[in-house]
Design an enzyme around this catalytic site. Structure first.
Site, mmCIF file in Angstrom:
data_model
loop_
_atom_site.group_PDB
_atom_site.id
_atom_site.type_symbol
_atom_site.label_atom_id
_atom_site.label_comp_id
_atom_site.label_asym_id
_atom_site.label_seq_id
_atom_site.Cartn_x
_atom_site.Cartn_y
_atom_site.Cartn_z
ATOM 1 N N ASP A 18 55.912 36.681 7.371
ATOM 2 C CA ASP A 18 56.191 35.947 5.892
ATOM 3 C C ASP A 18 55.575 37.024 5.076
ATOM 4 O O ASP A 18 54.410 37.535 5.364
ATOM 5 C CB ASP A 18 55.975 34.566 5.821
ATOM 6 N N ARG A 22 56.277 38.302 -2.046
ATOM 7 C CA ARG A 22 55.170 38.248 -2.646
ATOM 8 C C ARG A 22 54.427 39.809 -2.789
ATOM 9 O O ARG A 22 54.082 40.079 -3.676
ATOM 10 C CB ARG A 22 54.090 37.275 -1.970
ATOM 11 N N ARG A 31 62.549 42.015 -4.375
ATOM 12 C CA ARG A 31 62.215 41.437 -3.292
ATOM 13 C C ARG A 31 62.705 42.441 -2.182
ATOM 14 O O ARG A 31 62.058 42.576 -0.804
ATOM 15 C CB ARG A 31 62.988 40.244 -3.298
ATOM 16 N N ASN A 66 67.522 30.695 5.614
ATOM 17 C CA ASN A 66 67.488 31.818 4.805
ATOM 18 C C ASN A 66 68.801 32.405 4.468
ATOM 19 O O ASN A 66 68.981 33.014 3.509
ATOM 20 C CB ASN A 66 66.962 33.025 5.495
ATOM 21 N N ARG A 186 51.202 33.803 11.908
ATOM 22 C CA ARG A 186 52.063 33.732 10.481
ATOM 23 C C ARG A 186 51.291 34.393 9.426
ATOM 24 O O ARG A 186 50.102 34.181 9.055
ATOM 25 C CB ARG A 186 52.136 32.262 10.072
ATOM 26 N N SER A 194 57.729 26.289 9.630
ATOM 27 C CA SER A 194 59.306 26.820 9.019
ATOM 28 C C SER A 194 60.318 26.713 10.139
ATOM 29 O O SER A 194 61.242 27.672 10.276
ATOM 30 C CB SER A 194 59.320 27.852 8.432
ATOM 31 N N GLU A 205 48.515 29.072 20.906
ATOM 32 C CA GLU A 205 47.516 28.924 19.844
ATOM 33 C C GLU A 205 48.001 29.751 18.428
ATOM 34 O O GLU A 205 48.716 30.441 18.555
ATOM 35 C CB GLU A 205 46.633 29.985 20.303
HETATM 36 C C1 IPE Z 1 60.206 31.844 7.632
HETATM 37 O O1 IPE Z 1 59.839 32.259 6.387
HETATM 38 C C2 IPE Z 1 61.420 32.585 8.252
HETATM 39 C C3 IPE Z 1 61.043 34.025 8.437
HETATM 40 C C4 IPE Z 1 59.967 34.683 8.469
HETATM 41 C C5 IPE Z 1 62.132 34.561 8.898
HETATM 42 P P1 IPE Z 1 60.185 31.688 4.933
HETATM 43 O O2 IPE Z 1 59.717 32.312 3.888
HETATM 44 O O3 IPE Z 1 61.729 31.378 5.170
HETATM 45 O O4 IPE Z 1 59.539 30.183 5.175
HETATM 46 P P2 IPE Z 1 59.254 29.049 4.044
HETATM 47 O O5 IPE Z 1 60.542 28.922 3.157
HETATM 48 O O6 IPE Z 1 58.350 29.503 3.237
HETATM 49 O O7 IPE Z 1 58.814 27.816 4.911
HETATM 50 C C1 IPE Z 2 59.911 37.258 5.037
HETATM 51 O O1 IPE Z 2 59.244 37.265 3.474
HETATM 52 C C2 IPE Z 2 61.168 37.671 5.317
HETATM 53 C C3 IPE Z 2 62.174 36.552 5.336
HETATM 54 C C4 IPE Z 2 62.245 35.551 5.264
HETATM 55 C C5 IPE Z 2 63.605 37.109 5.665
HETATM 56 P P1 IPE Z 2 59.873 36.296 2.467
HETATM 57 O O2 IPE Z 2 61.038 36.936 1.923
HETATM 58 O O3 IPE Z 2 59.812 34.955 2.865
HETATM 59 O O4 IPE Z 2 58.667 36.647 1.445
HETATM 60 P P2 IPE Z 2 57.798 35.459 0.478
HETATM 61 O O5 IPE Z 2 57.634 34.175 1.322
HETATM 62 O O6 IPE Z 2 58.934 35.222 -0.493
HETATM 63 O O7 IPE Z 2 56.838 36.327 -0.060
HETATM 64 MG MG MG Z 3 58.599 33.428 2.777
#
Ligand code: IPE
Ligand code: IPE
Ligand code: MG
Length: 247
Positions: A18, A22, A31, A66, A186, A194, A205
Site C-alpha cells: 500500500d 501517497r 498516481r 479496487n 502492510r 482491507s 504475525e
Molecule cells: C489494499 O490497499 C489493497 C491492495 C494493496 C491491493 P487499498 O489501498 O485498496 O486499501 P484501503 O482502501 O486503504 O483499505
Molecule cells: C497500493 O497503493 C496499490 C493498489 C491498491 C493497487 P495505493 O494506490 O492504494 O496507494 P495509496 O493508498 O492511495 O497511497
Molecule cells: Mg491504498
C-alpha cells in the site's frame, strides 16, 4: 542480514503493498507514476525473498474493491500487471519461481487473464519459491466461493456436512495447498486488513511499517523478518508450555 536467523524464517510472507498513491502525491506526480515505481519494489522484494529461501510470497496487488477506482487508474494497473508478467516470466523460470494467483481471476480483462494463465502454465514445473499474486482478490469473496464449492460437492454427494472440518474447509479456498502466512506486512502505516486473507491470517504475525510501498526494499524486508523473529508465537498456549517447562 547478520540479525536474521536462517533457521527461523517465515515460510510464507504475505504483503499488502500500500501507499503508491501517497508516494506519488508527495513527489507531485500522478498516481500511476506511483504504481510504476511500485513494480520496481515488487521486483526487489521477489528477488530478496527468493535469495533468502522464503517458500511462499503472496502479494496483494489488486482487491475486489479496487475495481471501483477511476477507470484510467484501473486500466493502468491492468497494463502494468500484464507487462510485469510478460517481462518477468522467463526470469521466473530461470530462478525456479512458480507463479500462482488467487482471486476472482475471471474478472480480469481477457488478455490479462490469458497472459496470467500462460505464465502460470510456463512456471508449473518450478519448485523453488511460490510467487502468489492476489488479483481481484477479496477475503470475503474467497470464503463465499468456498461455501459454494462445498454446497455443490454436497449436491453431488461428494461431501457430507459432518466431514467439513477446518482442514477440509481450507481445501475449498483459493489458497488450497499453500500454508497460512507466518508474517503479514502492510506498508504505508495503515492498521487494517482491507479484506485480505481473512481466514488464513488467524495466527499470522502482523507487521506495519510507515514506509510507502515504492520505498520498501530489501533492508526493510529484513527489518520486518527480524521483528518477526523476536516474537513468541504462542497459538493460544502459555509461554511455559512452549518452552517445555509445563505440560
Ligand atoms: C489494499 O490497499 C489493497 C491492495 C494493496 C491491493 P487499498 O489501498 O485498496 O486499501 P484501503 O482502501 O486503504 O483499505
Ligand atoms: C497500493 O497503493 C496499490 C493498489 C491498491 C493497487 P495505493 O494506490 O492504494 O496507494 P495509496 O493508498 O492511495 O497511497
Ligand atoms: Mg491504498
Amino acid at each position: 542480514m547478520e540479525e536474521i536467523d536462517k533457521e527461523n524464517l517465515p515460510r510464507h510472507i504475505a504483503i499488502i503493498m500500500d501507499g503508491n498513491g501517497r508516494w506519488a502525491k508527495k513527489k507531485n506526480l500522478n498516481r500511476i507514476s506511483g504504481h510504476i515505481k511500485g513494480v520496481n519494489a515488487v521486483r526487489e522484494i521477489v528477488t530478496a525473498c527468493r535469495e533468502l529461501g522464503i517458500k511462499v510470497l503472496t502479494l496483494y496487488a489488486f482487491s475486489v474493491e479496487n475495481w471501483r477506482r477511476p477507470k484510467d487508474e484501473v486500466a493502468a494497473l491492468m497494463g502494468l500487471l500484464e507487462e510485469y508478467l510478460l517481462k518477468e516470466r522467463e526470469e521466473m523460470i530461470q530462478n525456479n519461481i512458480r507463479l500462482s494467483a488467487i482471486g476472482r481471476l475471471e474478472d480480469l480483462p481477457l488478455d490479462v487473464w490469458n497472459t496470467l494463465k500462460e505464465a502460470i502454465k510456463m512456471t508449473e514445473q518450478c519448485n523453488g519459491m511460490i510467487l502468489n499474486l492476489a488479483l481481484s482478490y477479496g477475503g470475503r469473496s474467497e470464503i463465499l466461493h468456498a461455501i459454494q464449492g462445498i454446497l455443490s460437492d454436497f449436491q453431488k454427494g461428494k461431501v457430507k456436512p459432518e466431514e467439513i472440518n477446518l482442514q477440509r474447509f481450507s481445501q475449498y479456498l483459493w489458497t488450497r495447498g499453500i500454508p497460512d502466512p507466518d508474517l503479514l506486512i502492510r506498508t504505508s502505516g495503515e492498521f487494517r486488513i482491507s479484506n485480505f486473507l481473512l481466514w488464513q491470517i488467524a495466527y499470522t504475525e502482523l507487521y506495519v511499517t510507515e514506509t510507502l510501498w515504492p520505498d520498501f526494499n530489501r533492508k526493510e524486508l529484513l527489518k520486518a523478518i527480524a521483528d518477526y523473529q523476536s516474537r513468541e508465537r504462542r497459538f493460544g498456549l502459555t509461554s511455559e508450555q512452549l518452552n517445555g517447562r509445563e505440560e
